[in-house]
Each structure stands twice: as C-alpha cells, then as structure tokens.
Design an enzyme around this catalytic site. Structure first.
Site, PDB file in Angstrom:
ATOM      1  N   THR A  97      40.363  66.266 146.069  1.00 30.36           N
ATOM      2  CA  THR A  97      39.374  66.131 144.992  1.00 30.36           C
ATOM      3  C   THR A  97      39.632  67.265 144.009  1.00 30.36           C
ATOM      4  O   THR A  97      39.464  68.439 144.364  1.00 30.36           O
ATOM      5  CB  THR A  97      37.936  66.258 145.546  1.00 30.36           C
ATOM      6  OG1 THR A  97      37.738  65.271 146.549  1.00 30.36           O
ATOM      7  CG2 THR A  97      36.921  66.064 144.435  1.00 30.36           C
ATOM      8  N   LYS A 112      35.347  59.402 141.588  1.00 29.25           N
ATOM      9  CA  LYS A 112      34.875  60.290 142.667  1.00 29.25           C
ATOM     10  C   LYS A 112      33.758  61.223 142.171  1.00 29.25           C
ATOM     11  O   LYS A 112      32.712  61.347 142.799  1.00 29.25           O
ATOM     12  CB  LYS A 112      36.083  61.099 143.180  1.00 29.25           C
ATOM     13  CG  LYS A 112      35.772  62.283 144.051  1.00 29.25           C
ATOM     14  CD  LYS A 112      35.476  61.909 145.470  1.00 29.25           C
ATOM     15  CE  LYS A 112      35.029  63.120 146.269  1.00 29.25           C
ATOM     16  NZ  LYS A 112      34.666  62.804 147.626  1.00 29.25           N
ATOM     17  N   LYS A 157      31.103  71.908 144.998  1.00 31.41           N
ATOM     18  CA  LYS A 157      32.434  71.815 144.375  1.00 31.41           C
ATOM     19  C   LYS A 157      32.509  70.564 143.477  1.00 31.41           C
ATOM     20  O   LYS A 157      32.946  70.633 142.332  1.00 31.41           O
ATOM     21  CB  LYS A 157      33.517  71.728 145.473  1.00 31.41           C
ATOM     22  CG  LYS A 157      34.901  71.428 144.924  1.00 31.41           C
ATOM     23  CD  LYS A 157      35.942  71.116 145.985  1.00 31.41           C
ATOM     24  CE  LYS A 157      37.193  70.546 145.319  1.00 31.41           C
ATOM     25  NZ  LYS A 157      38.278  70.236 146.213  1.00 31.41           N
TER      26      LYS A 157
HETATM   27  P1  NAD Z   1      40.715  72.332 154.307  1.00 35.43           P
HETATM   28  O1  NAD Z   1      40.558  73.673 153.692  1.00 35.43           O
HETATM   29  O2  NAD Z   1      40.260  72.105 155.714  1.00 35.43           O
HETATM   30  O3  NAD Z   1      42.273  71.890 154.223  1.00 35.43           O
HETATM   31  C1  NAD Z   1      43.136  72.227 153.180  1.00 35.43           C
HETATM   32  C2  NAD Z   1      44.476  72.603 153.805  1.00 35.43           C
HETATM   33  O4  NAD Z   1      45.407  72.876 152.756  1.00 35.43           O
HETATM   34  C3  NAD Z   1      44.408  73.871 154.663  1.00 35.43           C
HETATM   35  O5  NAD Z   1      44.908  73.590 155.959  1.00 35.43           O
HETATM   36  C4  NAD Z   1      45.277  74.875 153.915  1.00 35.43           C
HETATM   37  O6  NAD Z   1      45.975  75.755 154.753  1.00 35.43           O
HETATM   38  C5  NAD Z   1      46.229  73.934 153.189  1.00 35.43           C
HETATM   39  N1  NAD Z   1      46.872  74.554 152.023  1.00 35.43           N
HETATM   40  C6  NAD Z   1      46.317  75.319 151.059  1.00 35.43           C
HETATM   41  N2  NAD Z   1      47.258  75.669 150.150  1.00 35.43           N
HETATM   42  C7  NAD Z   1      48.433  75.097 150.548  1.00 35.43           C
HETATM   43  C8  NAD Z   1      49.741  75.069 150.022  1.00 35.43           C
HETATM   44  N3  NAD Z   1      50.055  75.709 148.905  1.00 35.43           N
HETATM   45  N4  NAD Z   1      50.681  74.378 150.708  1.00 35.43           N
HETATM   46  C9  NAD Z   1      50.377  73.719 151.861  1.00 35.43           C
HETATM   47  N5  NAD Z   1      49.141  73.706 152.397  1.00 35.43           N
HETATM   48  C10 NAD Z   1      48.178  74.381 151.751  1.00 35.43           C
HETATM   49  O7  NAD Z   1      39.984  71.318 153.311  1.00 35.43           O
HETATM   50  P2  NAD Z   1      39.534  69.796 153.615  1.00 35.43           P
HETATM   51  O8  NAD Z   1      38.099  69.767 154.023  1.00 35.43           O
HETATM   52  O9  NAD Z   1      40.564  69.140 154.457  1.00 35.43           O
HETATM   53  O10 NAD Z   1      39.552  69.205 152.123  1.00 35.43           O
HETATM   54  C11 NAD Z   1      40.773  68.862 151.490  1.00 35.43           C
HETATM   55  C12 NAD Z   1      40.444  68.099 150.205  1.00 35.43           C
HETATM   56  O11 NAD Z   1      39.669  66.943 150.525  1.00 35.43           O
HETATM   57  C13 NAD Z   1      39.619  68.905 149.209  1.00 35.43           C
HETATM   58  O12 NAD Z   1      40.082  68.639 147.910  1.00 35.43           O
HETATM   59  C14 NAD Z   1      38.201  68.380 149.421  1.00 35.43           C
HETATM   60  O13 NAD Z   1      37.378  68.505 148.267  1.00 35.43           O
HETATM   61  C15 NAD Z   1      38.475  66.919 149.749  1.00 35.43           C
HETATM   62  N6  NAD Z   1      37.426  66.252 150.541  1.00 35.43           N
HETATM   63  C16 NAD Z   1      36.917  66.850 151.642  1.00 35.43           C
HETATM   64  C17 NAD Z   1      35.929  66.204 152.385  1.00 35.43           C
HETATM   65  C18 NAD Z   1      35.354  66.825 153.639  1.00 35.43           C
HETATM   66  O14 NAD Z   1      34.355  66.298 154.151  1.00 35.43           O
HETATM   67  N7  NAD Z   1      35.936  67.901 154.171  1.00 35.43           N
HETATM   68  C19 NAD Z   1      35.474  64.936 151.982  1.00 35.43           C
HETATM   69  C20 NAD Z   1      36.028  64.333 150.851  1.00 35.43           C
HETATM   70  C21 NAD Z   1      37.012  65.006 150.127  1.00 35.43           C
END
Ligand code: NAD
Length: 289
Positions: free
Chosen positions: A93, A168, A243
């Site tokens: 997102t 979204k 966010k």
């Molecule tokens: P998270 O922080 O658990 O996962 C993100 C991952 O990206 C981490 O493991 C981090 O180490 C990795 N990362 C960061 N920089 C990096 C890079 N340069 N190269 C490789 N890996 C890298 O976050 P999440 O909850 O999994 O959310 C991910 C996305 O999904 C976000 O954009 C969030 O807004 C969206 N989202 C989350 C949810 C939810 O319920 N958690 C729901 C809908 C959408």
C-alpha cells in the site's frame, strides 16, 4: 512459473507460501534474516539480494512497507535486472504518485507492471483469501491475474496504473469514517440508556447499517465475533489505518478533493495512535468516545 518475492513480512510471508503451494518456484529476498528463514521453511528459495532473486524469473512480486522503499527497490534493483519479459507486481500500500511513477519507469524500460494493493489482513494473506485491486494496462492485468489468483479470492482490474492504490485508499478512508461513526452511535446509544444489543438489532436492519457494524462490530459481545471480543487484539492495527488515512489525505491534496470527514478521521486516529494505541485494532477507538 519462477517468481521473485521481495518483502516477506507479516503479509508477504503468507503470500509467498501460497505461491509455493500453487506450484510456483519462489525466489525470496528480505532484509530480515528471520523473515527469509521462515520463507525458506515455507518452501521458498532464499537469495541474498534483490538483483540475485530477480534473475531468470517470469514475475516479480513485492510486499513492502512504503513508497520510498518500493521506489528504491524497483529503480535500483528490479528494473533493468529482471528479465525483459518479466511482469512486475507491487502489492504494497503506497501513495498513488509513487505507484504511477514506478509503473511508468517500468513501462519505459519495456516491462508490464501493475499496482495491486490488497484488502484483507494477515489471516487473509495466510489463507490465500485476499482481495487484489489492480492498476495497469489490460495486458499487464491479464499477465498478473494468474499470479494474484494464487494468493487471493478476488482480483479486480480497477483501471490504469495507480488505480489500484486509488481504490485502496478511498475504500480505507470510507472504512475509517464509518468505523468512527459506528463507535459514536454505540457510545451515545449506551449513554442514553439503550442496550447495545437492542441498538444493534435495530440499526443493523435500518438505514445506519454498515460493514463496521454488522461484520466488525466495535462493541464487545454484540454482532459476529470481532477483535472487540478479544480485547481489540489482532485484526487491522490502528497504525495501519493511520498510514492509509495519511495516504488518502496526501491524495486529496494532489487531486483537490474535499474530504472533511476523512481529514477528521485521520486526526482522531492520529491522536489515538499517539496515545500509545497503535498496535490495537482500529475498532478500539470506541474507547475514546
Ligand atoms: P511488515 O513490516 O511485516 O513487512 C515488510 C517486510 O519488508 C519486512 O519483512 C521488511 O524486512 C521487508 N523490507 C523492508 N525493506 C526492504 C527492502 N529494501 N528489501 C527487501 N525487504 C525489505 O509489513 P506488512 O504488515 O507485511 O505490510 C506490508 C505491506 O502490506 C504494507 O504496505 C502494508 O500497508 C500493506 N498491508 C498490510 C496489511 C496488514 O494487515 N498487515 C493489510 C493490508 C495491506
């Protein structure tokens, strides 16, 4: 297919596991060793850099924290490094402007790319029941669709590049607004002496009915099981709602849209998060009303 998966956190971990379960060969990369190790346990092959992970793949999927990171990963290490015919799918997102800029850079370099943010949380990511809203050309969508189908229950083509992110943030702005409205209505009904269950019985079949009431009721013990029945643990974290509301406010400024209710929802969630409630489910905002 051979698919590179970048970002194996709370959401990406389950999504990559579902690609493996669907028979794809998944090349995984994350900056976190722990995330990479658990992806390996799910059957992904771990790589030590984005550039290595995207070699010889048919598709690249990313699930990253924010737009700046998405831009850096694609500009520095995916575009020009993944094979020319690979289709690129960013499921993070992020802000609409960055989604469009990264997509256009990919298109200029000859890649098909879609923005494909999701609705549904960690449970849906693990269960393969996400909804994907997709922005990109018809041909990019038709190439992305089979990859996304392995991770979700619904894949909808929203329109051109960036349209997935627009859908979204507009959806989640509406969700933030009607959750606060539902909380206000329950709180005031209770203060005026109306039993919350009676209010639910009436409003859920009247014109105030909405998803926040009938699928995700913020009042404990009322309606179907929801985070309210579990001390507001799990569910959709307040920090993530904030966010999305911030992204919506940014988009309202660049588009000139009037969003007074969205703005107020953002302020209320900001205050709630700053008071130390960022990890609680977003329906917990009822406690402040
Ligand atoms: P998270 O922080 O658990 O996962 C993100 C991952 O990206 C981490 O493991 C981090 O180490 C990795 N990362 C960061 N920089 C990096 C890079 N340069 N190269 C490789 N890996 C890298 O976050 P999440 O909850 O999994 O959310 C991910 C996305 O999904 C976000 O954009 C969030 O807004 C969206 N989202 C989350 C949810 C939810 O319920 N958690 C729901 C809908 C959408």
């Amino acid at each position: 297919m051979k698919i590179a998966f970048i970002g194996l956190g709370n959401m990406g971990g389950g999504m990559a596991a579902n690609l493996v379960a669907a028979g794809h060969e998944v090349h995984a990369f994350d900056l976190s060793e722990q995330a990479l190790a658990s992806a390996q346990e799910s059957g992904c092959e771990p790589f030590t850099s984005v550039r290595d992970a995207v070699q010889n793949v048919d598709a690249v999927v990313s699930m990253l924290p924010n737009g700046a990171i998405v831009q850096r990963v694609y500009t520095d290490d995916v575009i020009g490094h993944a094979p020319a015919g690979a289709v690129l799918l960013d499921c993070s997102t992020i802000d609409v402007a960055t989604a469009r800029a990264v997509g256009e850079a990919a298109n200029s370099a000859g890649y098909d790319m879609v923005d494909a943010p999701v609705s549904g949380g960690i449970a849906a990511a693990n269960g393969g029941t996400l909804t994907f809203m997709v922005g990109g050309t018809e041909s990019a969508f038709s190439r992305a669709e089979p990859v996304l189908s392995a991770m979700g229950k619904a894949v909808i083509h929203a329109g051109a590049l960036g349209a997935g992110q627009v859908a979204k943030i507009c959806n989640n702005m509406l969700l933030g607004i009607h959750m606060i409205g539902t909380c206000e209505a329950f709180s005031m009904a209770e203060k005026l002496g109306l039993d919350p269950q009676k209010f639910y019985d009436i409003s859920s079949v009247s014109s105030g009915q909405c998803w926040s009431m009938t699928s995700y009721c913020p009042m404990p013990g009322v309606g179907p099981q929801s985070p309210a029945d579990n001390g507001y643990q799990g569910g959709f974290a307040t920090a993530l709602m904030l966010k999305d509301l911030k992204l919506a406010m940014e988009a309202s400024q660049t588009s000139g849209a009037e969003v007074p209710m969205g703005q107020r929802a953002k302020e209320l969630y900001e205050a709630f998060a700053e008071a130390g409630n960022g990890t609680l489910d977003f329906s917990a905002i009822i406690k402040t009303l």
